[in-house]
Design an enzyme around this catalytic site. Structure first.
Site, PDB file in Angstrom:
ATOM      1  N   GLU A 257      33.570   8.493 -29.927  1.00 21.86           N
ATOM      2  CA  GLU A 257      34.980   8.130 -29.714  1.00 21.86           C
ATOM      3  C   GLU A 257      35.250   6.988 -30.669  1.00 21.86           C
ATOM      4  O   GLU A 257      34.783   5.874 -30.456  1.00 21.86           O
ATOM      5  CB  GLU A 257      35.193   7.752 -28.250  1.00 21.86           C
ATOM      6  N   CYS A 291      41.598   1.513 -29.666  1.00 18.42           N
ATOM      7  CA  CYS A 291      41.418   2.544 -30.689  1.00 18.42           C
ATOM      8  C   CYS A 291      42.609   3.499 -30.715  1.00 18.42           C
ATOM      9  O   CYS A 291      42.947   4.046 -31.753  1.00 18.42           O
ATOM     10  CB  CYS A 291      40.131   3.306 -30.435  1.00 18.42           C
TER      11      CYS A 291
END
Lengths: 511, 337, 287
Positions: A257, A291
């Protein structure tokens, strides 16, 4: 003093009962690390909070060995319902100690107590509660009728949501029957140590979760260890790429991720005031250390001025400062290094011709801080429209048509998340279809839930965390029957002219 | 209604400025229907976020005084009597006899027939709340339902103004609004505003009650707010207090956003009054936070901000006593009104 | 007196057209005994590059087609294969050196694989996707979507894979809406090109399937490192340096499916391996 300069409302740290030094958590116990002990500091004051042990390769070895033992002797043999009960216990203990965890997280990470209290820690509990219920239902997870755990999972988590990312990693791994060695980020180990205490209170069998603290080298020793079966990493695309290389050719299952540069698309028929809130939440939540942050605002050209005006007005009410003050909206940047990166990229934005606007607010003398920043007149070619800044910096671009918005939104190697703001549901769905992003928030942003899969397209990584899909990352599927008639024909097809020789068509060379 | 036969509206000054001289119902409807929509989830989340502000020490002290100073102390019961109103006025003038630093409330809010008693009871304390005096607000226009002919509503208004009311709290015709007759709602507000005119040419302040609990959707609240401002409202007000839900934080936030947008567009400041259901200091402080962070804290004066409440003041007084003495107070230490 | 036959020129299949390799190279396809059968085009890295461009251009239309439509188009491949079964049996038995019965069994299996996957087109999303009961006023749905352009190395075993292996690799890739650049069985490439001729006359849009006959070892590194390739199916790469391919793929974080021995068994996982889960949230309120 004006009313808006609300009087200080600090959350008490009295609830914390920190040790001055934390060891590694190996095989159910805190032990000394072989590396040099290091300080963890508060990024808001630069004061030392505690000293943290550093794990070297030999410690990682011990941790993996402990996890392997626990996997083989205990965890993989335990019934799913019993594994689930341990996870339920953990969820409850996190709830019981939630305020303490929130305070520790704000102290160590620099993020506002409002967020740790209302977002991070409640989600941690929810994550364990959600996956607890999966532990005895794995055959329904979609990985075939006889799903199997993988073994020892090596997990490396980032500093932006230290405890939450730990939960995202540990909860599904344990539910699926794996054991874990996890490494927190170097600057944010504290809540992982409190979590280790929770595991002791939960009487989780020794070795099922092992926590090794230290710098990147510790993480590298962990992910490259020969005896791990699964690697899960959340962090930068650069490091993710390195891990993908390190794992290449092995039989380790990998999920990543990684970074993002999300477009937050505002159409001219949007609910503007809510869109402005969504933009603020999209990029200033957690100081932009997210993110999936909506770092590229794509606003339809005919409402650009209105949106930017409203945005600036709205930002004027943001309060930057002490992360432990209950009214703080913008806390500290997590580290000096990150602050430097944000500064450098922002300066690049200005030198490349974008227009910088910053919130006029007082910056504390000590600690790492960056004013909420908006860049207008940004074009797709600008560095700040392409690179992940990972800070409270928004780049504003414009578009004229839905096609242009989609083209600009997708014009990035990343593909983690995106936002759409429109009151027209038909357009929302069509645009969502064409966005190359793993999570699309329509008329909202930065929402997370254990039932909702999260993860990226393209260079934002692969695999999903959350939901049924999140379990798949920790399971090997087994037991689906291949169509019998096709397999029979295929077997006959290998009969040569010489006749008779058959070969198997199913055995995998590598998994 | 067609373009060929446009229904002309009363030429309210704000609406003419914004929509042009030949003001028609069609133009008004196009304008209102063209407003940006409201996402309910986002609005409620923003309100919930504002509600997490933690107001302590000096900020809290200021907030508590501001709540009292901007409160319309209200009694709107069928059982109201001159005696009840006199008692309310006494409370308005001297909210806490044990503490002379306690500010007075902004106004007392009563039915039209009670206005003379309120004026009489106030005596020299009657006047501009900005000068530390107490105004008299009267509900009018067949409050709370508004179901009466325009003539009755206007007579109701004129009567209250003639009796000395400084402020008129009117209700809009929700039935007309919900059936799309925006022009009718608009014209009634304009007419009531004109009925607020006193003999000397000055006007009683007009608060327009939307009864948001009957409009139901946030889009409706937004349109009705905008409509009311265009028609000349000095204040827009959430509720009568007779319909549930009455004031909520999200509805108030939304109406404040309209007020903010109007101010950004024209420079004019319109007032806001949430009414009904605000009973605790903690709740009221959240409204102050919402005002300060949406339109700015300059709105937190009696001219631009009011709470419509009956029991709120006593809770604020308890909190004030706690701040002053350091220990918790009890209901026997504040007066019933 | 026997008639002089008209042999076929076997070319590449890129973007719905049949070009020769831009390199001008060919290689000899022989029987197991080494007798000449035909020349096949020996694709180059530039052919691979062109094929990726064609595949990328085809993604939007193919992924955007309805699932029902994709299912029918793929089923149509099976129909056409059935109609030209004799040609495929002939090519397979000559190049693989197997009996007519074995070649026929392979054609059967290949046809059945196409049919099996065709049926998944409008179902896999129902199995791999789901609604999510999140804690809040949101509509939340996860659906799998095609990942984009996939490069694949078809099974390379000399026997039993040339047509079947291609189907078993290509069908699951394209059924979700991906497009593919595939290197077919090097030793027995004829049926792959004949399949391309089937595709060209079927309803499969040009560029959805691109066939590059030649050497996996030569082309795979270019495909693995190509930044506009989203995923890599190494099914038939077991005999080349596939670890190096994974390392190249890591540079742009491609999804990679590891080599398998023989022909991959039909499986839903081969479809989902080349999909991305997209989760869409939308606010939900009556007010």
């Amino acid at each position: 003093m004006s009313f808006l300069e609300y009087a200080p409302a600090p959350e008490s740290t009295a609830i914390l009962n920190l040790k001055s030094e934390y060891g590694l958590f190996l095989d159910g116990e805190f032990v000394d690390g072989s590396g040099e002990v290091f300080d963890t500091i508060s990024p808001a004051t630069e004061e030392v909070i505690a000293r943290i042990a550093q794990a070297d390769a030999s410690d990682v070895d011990r941790a993996v060995a402990a996890a392997r033992r626990a996997y083989e002797r205990t965890w993989s043999r335990m019934s799913g319902s019993d594994r689930g009960k341990y996870l339920f216990r953990i969820a409850r203990l996190v709830q019981e100690r939630s305020r303490e965890l929130a305070v520790a997280e704000s102290l160590d990470n620099g993020k506002p107590i409002r967020e740790t209290r209302d977002v991070d820690v409640p989600l941690v509990a929810a994550w364990f509660f959600y996956y607890a219920g999966w532990a005895d239902k794995l055959e329904y997870a979609g990985a075939g009728p006889n799903p199997r755990s993988l073994g020892v999972a090596a997990q490396v988590v980032p500093w932006n949501f230290p405890l939450l990312m730990l939960a995202w990693k540990i909860a599904p791994a344990l539910a699926a029957g794996n054991t874990v060695v996890i490494k927190p980020a170097e600057t944010t180990s504290l809540t992982a140590m409190l979590f280790a205490e929770i595991l002791q209170q939960a009487e989780l069998p020794a070795g099922v979760v092992n926590i090794v603290t230290g710098p990147g080298a510790t993480g590298q020793a962990l992910v490259t260890h020969d005896d791990v079966n699964k690697v899960a990493f959340t962090g930068s695309t650069g490091v993710g790429r390195m891990i993908a290389r390190q794992v290449a050719g092995t039989n380790k299952k990998l999920t990543l991720e990684l970074g993002g540069k999300a477009a937050n698309i505002v159409f001219d028929d949007a609910a503007i005031d809510q869109a402005v809130e969504g933009i603020v939440n999209g990029i200033f939540f957690n100081q932009g250390h997210v993110c999936c942050a909506g770092s590229r605002l794509l606003v339809q050209e005919n409402i650009h001025d209105e949106v930017v005006d409203k945005l600036k007005y709205r930002l004027s009410t943001l309060r930057l400062g002490d992360p432990l003050d209950k009214n703080t909206d913008i806390g500290a940047i997590n580290s000096a290094a990150q602050l430097e990166r944000i500064r450098t990229l922002s300066d690049t934005g200005e030198s490349e011709g974008a227009e910088r606007w910053q919130l006029d607010c007082t910056i504390p003398e000590k600690g790492f801080w960056f004013r909420p920043t908006i860049f207008t007149r940004v074009s797709a070619a600008h560095t700040i429209a392409r690179e992940e800044i990972f800070g409270p910096v928004l780049s504003v671009l414009t578009f004229r048509t839905p096609d242009e918005a989609i083209a600009k939104a997708n014009n990035t190697p990343y593909g983690l998340s995106a936002g759409i703001w429109t009151e027209k549901a038909s357009r929302m769905l069509a645009v969502a279809d064409r966005l190359r992003a793993g999570v699309v928030w329509a008329n909202t942003f930065n929402k997370f839930d254990p039932a909702s899969p999260f993860g990226g397209y393209k260079e934002s990584g692969y695999g999903r965390e959350g939901g049924r899909q999140g379990l798949a990352a920790y399971l090997e599927s087994a037991g689906w029957e291949a169509p019998a008639a096709i397999m029979a024909s295929a077997a006959s097809a290998t009969t040569t002219a010489a006749g008779g020789r058959k070969k198997t068509t199913k055995k995998a060379v590598a998994k | 209604m067609t373009i060929d036969h446009p229904v002309a509206l009363a030429p309210a000054e704000r609406a003419v400025r914004l929509l042009g001289g030949d003001l028609t119902e069609k133009a008004l409807a196009l304008h209102l229907d063209g407003l940006a929509g409201v996402d309910a989830v986002g609005l409620e989340q923003r309100a919930a976020g504002l509600a997490t502000r933690s107001i302590k020490t000096s900020s809290k002290a200021w907030a508590l005084d501001t709540i009292i100073r901007t409160c319309d102390l209200t009694t709107l019961e069928g059982a109201d009597t001159p005696g009840k109103v006199r008692s309310l006025v006494a409370k308005a003038v001297t909210p806490d006899a044990t503490d002379p630093t306690t500010p007075r409330v902004a106004a007392v809010c009563v039915y039209g027939d009670m206005v003379p008693y309120a004026v009489e009871a106030l005596g020299s304390a009657h006047g501009d709340p900005d000068a530390g005096l107490v105004s008299v607000a009267a509900v009018a226009t067949a409050f709370p339902s508004g179901r009466a002919s325009l003539e009755i509503k206007l007579a109701d208004t004129r009567d209250a103004v003639a009796s000395g009311a400084d402020e008129i709290d009117m209700v809009i015709d929700r039935g007309a609004f919900l059936s799309g007759r925006y022009g009718m709602v608009f014209d009634q507000i304009v007419a009531v505003k004109e009925a607020c005119r006193r003999a000397d040419g000055t006007y009683a302040h007009l608060k327009v009650i939307l009864e948001t609990g009957e409009l139901v959707t946030y889009d409706n609240v937004k349109r009705a707010s905008w409509l009311s401002i265009l028609a000349g409202a000095d204040f827009i007000k959430t509720s009568t207090g007779k319909v549930s839900p009455a004031a909520t934080l999200p509805v108030t936030l939304l109406m404040l956003e309209v007020i903010r947008d109007w101010h950004r567009l024209t420079g004019e400041k319109v007032g806001m009054k949430p009414a009904g259901g605000i009973r605790s200091s903690k709740d009221a402080v959240r409204y102050l936070v919402t005002v300060a962070e949406t339109v700015g804290e300059e709105w937190l004066t009696p001219h631009l901000w009011r709470f419509g409440a009956s029991s709120l003041v006593n809770d604020v007084l308890l909190q004030r006593q706690k701040l002053r003495t350091g220990h918790y107070s009890g209901p026997d230490y504040v007066t019933v009104d | 007196m026997s008639r002089v036959t008209v042999p076929k020129t076997y070319k590449l299949y890129i973007g719905g057209k049949f070009p020769r390799s831009e390199s001008g190279r060919t290689y000899e396809v022989t029987t197991q005994a080494g007798e000449f059968v035909a020349n096949a085009a020996l694709a180059s890295r530039k052919d691979a590059r062109d094929a990726v461009v064609a595949a990328r251009a085809a993604v939007t239309g193919w992924a955007g087609a309805t699932a029902y439509n994709r299912g029918q188009v793929i089923y149509r491949i099976a129909e056409l294969l059935e109609g030209r079964r004799a040609q495929f049996v002939d090519e397979i038995s000559r190049t693989e050196g197997v009996t007519t019965a074995a070649a026929s069994a392979q054609v059967d299996a290949a046809i059945d694989v196409w049919v099996w996957y065709a049926g998944w087109a409008d179902k896999y999303a129902q199995i791999a996707g789901n609604g999510n009961p999140v804690s809040g006023p949101y509509f939340n749905l996860s659906v799998p979507e095609p990942t984009g352009v996939v490069a694949a190395i078809a099974p390379q075993a000399r026997v039993g894979t040339s047509l079947l292996g291609l189907a078993a690799v290509v069908a699951p890739i394209i059924v979700s809406g991906n497009t593919v650049v595939v290197v077919p069985n090097t030793g027995a490439p004829l049926s792959a090109i004949s399949l391309a001729e089937v595709l060209a006359t079927s309803d499969v849009p040009g560029g959805v399937i691109n066939v590059l006959t030649g050497s996996p070892a030569e082309m795979a590194p270019w495909l693995a490192s190509h930044a506009d390739v989203n995923a890599l199916d190494l099914a038939g790469a077991g005999d080349i340096d596939w670890v190096e391919l994974q390392l190249s793929a890591a540079e742009t974080l491609k999804r990679v499916l590891a080599p398998v021995a023989g022909v991959p068994a039909p499986a839903l996982e081969r479809i989902t391996a080349f999909t991305e889960t997209k989760t869409v949230w939308h606010t939900k309120s009556m007010l």
